[in-house]
Each structure stands twice: as structure tokens, then as C-alpha cells.
Design a protein around this motif. Sequence first.
Motif, PDB file in Angstrom:
ATOM      1  N   PRO A   1       0.808  -1.225   0.000  1.00 53.87           N
ATOM      2  CA  PRO A   1       0.000   0.000   0.000  1.00 53.87           C
ATOM      3  C   PRO A   1       0.839   1.272   0.000  1.00 53.87           C
ATOM      4  O   PRO A   1       0.481   2.262  -0.653  1.00 53.87           O
ATOM      5  CB  PRO A   1      -0.832  -0.118   1.282  1.00 53.87           C
ATOM      6  CG  PRO A   1      -0.815  -1.561   1.635  1.00 53.87           C
ATOM      7  CD  PRO A   1       0.519  -2.071   1.175  1.00 53.87           C
ATOM      8  N   LEU A   2       1.966   1.253   0.723  1.00 52.30           N
ATOM      9  CA  LEU A   2       2.818   2.445   0.780  1.00 52.30           C
ATOM     10  C   LEU A   2       3.484   2.709  -0.568  1.00 52.30           C
ATOM     11  O   LEU A   2       3.593   3.861  -1.002  1.00 52.30           O
ATOM     12  CB  LEU A   2       3.876   2.276   1.864  1.00 52.30           C
ATOM     13  CG  LEU A   2       3.356   2.210   3.304  1.00 52.30           C
ATOM     14  CD1 LEU A   2       4.483   1.862   4.261  1.00 52.30           C
ATOM     15  CD2 LEU A   2       2.693   3.522   3.707  1.00 52.30           C
ATOM     16  N   LEU A   3       3.918   1.638  -1.240  1.00 52.12           N
ATOM     17  CA  LEU A   3       4.542   1.811  -2.550  1.00 52.12           C
ATOM     18  C   LEU A   3       3.531   2.289  -3.582  1.00 52.12           C
ATOM     19  O   LEU A   3       3.821   3.184  -4.386  1.00 52.12           O
ATOM     20  CB  LEU A   3       5.173   0.491  -3.001  1.00 52.12           C
ATOM     21  CG  LEU A   3       6.381   0.010  -2.171  1.00 52.12           C
ATOM     22  CD1 LEU A   3       6.807  -1.381  -2.609  1.00 52.12           C
ATOM     23  CD2 LEU A   3       7.539   0.995  -2.301  1.00 52.12           C
TER      24      LEU A   3
ATOM     25  N   PHE B   1       4.419  20.969   7.979  1.00 53.25           N
ATOM     26  CA  PHE B   1       4.500  19.563   8.367  1.00 53.25           C
ATOM     27  C   PHE B   1       5.911  19.012   8.167  1.00 53.25           C
ATOM     28  O   PHE B   1       6.348  18.123   8.904  1.00 53.25           O
ATOM     29  CB  PHE B   1       3.503  18.725   7.564  1.00 53.25           C
ATOM     30  CG  PHE B   1       2.099  18.774   8.091  1.00 53.25           C
ATOM     31  CD1 PHE B   1       1.771  18.180   9.302  1.00 53.25           C
ATOM     32  CD2 PHE B   1       1.095  19.419   7.383  1.00 53.25           C
ATOM     33  CE1 PHE B   1       0.473  18.224   9.801  1.00 53.25           C
ATOM     34  CE2 PHE B   1      -0.203  19.467   7.864  1.00 53.25           C
ATOM     35  CZ  PHE B   1      -0.511  18.869   9.078  1.00 53.25           C
ATOM     36  N   ALA B   2       6.624  19.538   7.174  1.00 50.02           N
ATOM     37  CA  ALA B   2       7.961  19.015   6.868  1.00 50.02           C
ATOM     38  C   ALA B   2       8.947  19.282   8.003  1.00 50.02           C
ATOM     39  O   ALA B   2       9.830  18.460   8.272  1.00 50.02           O
ATOM     40  CB  ALA B   2       8.472  19.641   5.569  1.00 50.02           C
TER      41      ALA B   2
ATOM     42  N   TYR C   1       4.105   8.339   7.340  1.00 53.71           N
ATOM     43  CA  TYR C   1       3.665   9.733   7.465  1.00 53.71           C
ATOM     44  C   TYR C   1       3.627  10.435   6.107  1.00 53.71           C
ATOM     45  O   TYR C   1       2.695  11.185   5.800  1.00 53.71           O
ATOM     46  CB  TYR C   1       4.601  10.515   8.399  1.00 53.71           C
ATOM     47  CG  TYR C   1       4.326  10.356   9.873  1.00 53.71           C
ATOM     48  CD1 TYR C   1       3.320  11.079  10.500  1.00 53.71           C
ATOM     49  CD2 TYR C   1       5.089   9.495  10.649  1.00 53.71           C
ATOM     50  CE1 TYR C   1       3.078  10.954  11.861  1.00 53.71           C
ATOM     51  CE2 TYR C   1       4.865   9.350  12.012  1.00 53.71           C
ATOM     52  CZ  TYR C   1       3.848  10.081  12.604  1.00 53.71           C
ATOM     53  OH  TYR C   1       3.605   9.939  13.956  1.00 53.71           O
ATOM     54  N   LEU C   2       4.666  10.217   5.295  1.00 52.21           N
ATOM     55  CA  LEU C   2       4.831  10.981   4.059  1.00 52.21           C
ATOM     56  C   LEU C   2       3.834  10.591   2.974  1.00 52.21           C
ATOM     57  O   LEU C   2       3.307  11.462   2.273  1.00 52.21           O
ATOM     58  CB  LEU C   2       6.250  10.819   3.531  1.00 52.21           C
ATOM     59  CG  LEU C   2       7.363  11.530   4.289  1.00 52.21           C
ATOM     60  CD1 LEU C   2       8.704  11.287   3.622  1.00 52.21           C
ATOM     61  CD2 LEU C   2       7.083  13.043   4.366  1.00 52.21           C
TER      62      LEU C   2
ATOM     63  N   GLY D   1      -0.106   5.914   8.113  1.00 49.58           N
ATOM     64  CA  GLY D   1      -0.636   4.639   7.672  1.00 49.58           C
ATOM     65  C   GLY D   1      -1.981   4.765   6.981  1.00 49.58           C
ATOM     66  O   GLY D   1      -2.303   5.794   6.368  1.00 49.58           O
ATOM     67  N   LEU D   2      -2.792   3.718   7.075  1.00 50.41           N
ATOM     68  CA  LEU D   2      -4.096   3.685   6.416  1.00 50.41           C
ATOM     69  C   LEU D   2      -5.003   4.815   6.881  1.00 50.41           C
ATOM     70  O   LEU D   2      -5.614   5.511   6.065  1.00 50.41           O
ATOM     71  CB  LEU D   2      -4.766   2.333   6.672  1.00 50.41           C
ATOM     72  CG  LEU D   2      -6.243   2.223   6.245  1.00 50.41           C
ATOM     73  CD1 LEU D   2      -6.393   2.442   4.744  1.00 50.41           C
ATOM     74  CD2 LEU D   2      -6.831   0.887   6.663  1.00 50.41           C
TER      75      LEU D   2
END
Length: 497
Positions: free
Chosen positions: A108-110, A137-138, A163-164, A458-459
Motif C-alpha cells: 500500500p505504501l509503494l 509539516f515538513a 507519514y509521508l 498509515g491507512l
Amino acid sequence: MISRHQGSSGLIHPGNLRALATAGIFTAVCAVLPLMIGYVSAKLSSSSGLQLAMVSALLFPALLLALLKPRLLVIYTLLVWAIAPELRRIADWSEGVYHSVSLLSLAPLLAGGAVAIPVMRKIHAIRRPFMRLLLLFAVPLGYATLIGLAKNGMGSFYDLTNYLVPLLLLPYFAVTPFTARDIDKLLGGYANIAVLVAGYGIIQYLTVPAWDAFWMMNSGMNSIGTPHPLEVRVFSTLNSPGPAATFLVFALVPMILEKRWRGAFGWIGVLLVVVCLLTTLVRAAWLLLLVMLLVYIASSSSKGKWKTLIQVLFVALALFWIVPKLPGAEGLTSRMETLSSIQEDRSYNDRLNLLGSMIPAIKSNPVGQGIGSVGQSTKLGNSGELGEYGIMDNGFIALMLTFGAPGGLLFFGALGMAAKQIMAKVTGTSRLQMYARLALATWTGAVVGLVSDNGFLGLKGYLIWMLIGLGLSAREVLDGRKTEATQAAVQPGAAPR
């Protein structure tokens, strides 16, 4: 007759350059990726090779969509979030071996990270308010990453990605032209996926498929019941009951509110999602549902308030009629009844004790533990076992442990800036105001939800920033088009089209 080619300068048009670049990247991906997968798979064990092949099969469509149809990328990523954990369980079951850490966790992250492709292609088009928000946020993320790299090693990279990737949705929606119809299709598609997840969840509750039972027996999660029909806390195709409830509730709120957001299944889909949400036994999801509905209703016009209240009442009455007729209804209702006597609930008291024990730890280390110190990322570099703060049932504490006092203040300041921008949309007069109200409801629900967990990664983070990004960018896209059209009209010597 004048030829349309007359007067051309012979220079290549920028649009053609972008098309050629896209075609080149597409060709390179199609040529290189299969070779890389084949080479790496040959070097890995059969188990890791299978996981890599499945991850690649999920990632490849995301890359194609990012290059060719970026507006479809988010709905595809939602599908990957929904099915990747189930594919992991099926793969483990087929091998007869449980893996506490799997490459499929990265899928999912990829897939979600593929939004970086359209963002980088149009990064110059991001308007200043969005850029300020991203920079806010950065800074805390960069601060916590530096500390995390020093203290937590590789786990910090995984946590940072969690997070990103969700935050990338903000610039993605800022540069990708979504019309009102596109947004409705996205939310309707999300609703369709949620209904399918709910359908499988109900099947799981009644039968417990073999691969799910295998995972329950080997994962060591004692809080999800036993692998027998009517005795399982439903997790459907997701990782556990919590993520399943999160995925369902963020789809359920728009489904209840507007007909256009209910997808192909209409009210039948709404009822299926409600029933499956009940079987997860996650009470925090009902708190989130209530908060989001109340905020959306409170920010609506008088006519809209009554319409939404009637729809909410319909769902409540249907729930009241259906639940007693469900198999295992006593267990479902007894769990929900604890909301009326919260002081006697063990989970509530455990959270209070956690708050009391962790505040001194935060005070003693105001710098913070850094990214990678809390949650699932603690498994990395710890033999697949959760670390000291692997389970953290309080989002405020999780954020303060991760970012420390300075980073925490900056992170909450960025959330405040996001709320300010959302309110500016809500109080405007745009016909797209409903998306801003949904964003406001989501922001409020996310902040209130910090009493149970950190939802900004995450999700859950992906769903939160998706709904907020849609609300913030809907008018931005239209305004950008108007600005470009105005500039083209006033340019001297502009040729008519």
C-alpha cells in the motif's frame, strides 16, 4: 487559405515534451521493472520471491496509472490498502508458515507513493497556501526523523514513509484537476470497495475462512477473539479490527450524508457497512462516526441539516431493527452497552493508566524518541517483535513521544493551519462547499480520535488526508483554471483558438 503550419517557429511545444517524457518513462518502466523483479526473485528464497512477485503485481498498475491516468490512482491505492493484508494471509497459509514481517506490508505504501510522479511533474503549479502547509509539516517530520535515525535505525524509514505517503495527497490533489464529478466518482468508488470489504467481513464473522483462522492462531493477537464462527472480532481483509473499522467508518460517513457518495449499492451498501462495523467491536469508530456526522450537519445550511438528520435517523432505526436479528447479537450489543458505563470498562481504565504512566516519561525526555519509536515500525530490528512502545492506545502521547515538545508543538501548529484553510473554504460561497464540510468533519474526527490512537499515519492517515485534500483542493483547481484563462485572455497578441 492559410495553412495551419504557417508561422510555426519549429520549436518543440512543451506539451509535446511532456508527452515524450511520459512515453519514455512508461517504456523504461515496462522494460526494466520485469528484469529487476526476475533478477531479485532469483536471489531470494521461495517465500520472499512470492511476496516480491505479489508486491510487484500490485505496484505495476499504480505506476501505469500515475503516468497515464493519475485521477484513478487514489481509488486503486484504496483497493491495495484493502486487499494487501488478505493476500498476505493467503500467501502465508498456502506456504504453511506465518511471517511476522512481510514484504506485502509495503504494497500500500509503494502504491500510494506513486502519487509523487504526478506531483513532481506539476510541482510548480502548487499554490502558496498548500506549499506553506506542506512546509509546516515538513519541519517536525524532519526533526523527528533526525532523532529517529540516531535512536531507532531502519524502523524510522518505515515510519517516515507511513507519514509521508498520506501527506503526499495534499500536493497531489492540488495539482491534479478533479472536477466535482471526479470527486463524486472517487468517493463512490471508495464506497463500493467498503461494501465489498463489509461483505467479506460478514462472511468472515459467519464462517472464518481457513487462511484467516491460520493467521489468528499464529499472530498472537489475543484481543480479536477465537477462530470460530460468531466468536471473532471481524477484521475482514484488513490487518486487524481497528484498521477494518477505520476503513469502513470513513466510507460510511459520506455514504450516509449524500446520495452521490453511496456508490453502486445505495442504502443496501450502507446497511452492510454498518453491520460489518458492528462486528469489529471497535467503539472508537462509532465515536468518530458521531463526531463527523455532527460537524457536517452543524456546518450545513438549515435545509441540509434536516435532510441529513432524517438520513441519520433512518440508519439508526434500521440498525435498531436489524441488530437483534443478527447471529451472535448478544455479544455485539453487550460490547456497545459498555459505552453507557464507561467508568467500568477495562479498556477505558487501561487508557487512563497509560496516560498517567506516560506523562512522566514525556516530561523526562522533552526532545522526543523520534520517528520509528512507536507502533508497528518497532518490529524492524527487533526480530519481528513489537518494541517498548509498539502498542500505544493514545494518539496524543504517541505524537509527543515521537516528536517531543518542540516537534509536537510544530505538528499541532500545522494541524491548526490546515483547520484555518478548511474553515476558509467552509465559510465561502462555492458550490463545492460540501467537500469542504466533509474535510472539516474529517479534521475534527481525526483530532478527537487522538484519544485512542495516532491517526495521521498509515491507512488512517491516508483516509484522513484524502478527504481533507479533496475539500481543500476542489475550489483551488477551478480557481487555477479561471486564473489561467484570465491571463490568456489579457495577453497582448494572444491568438484565438
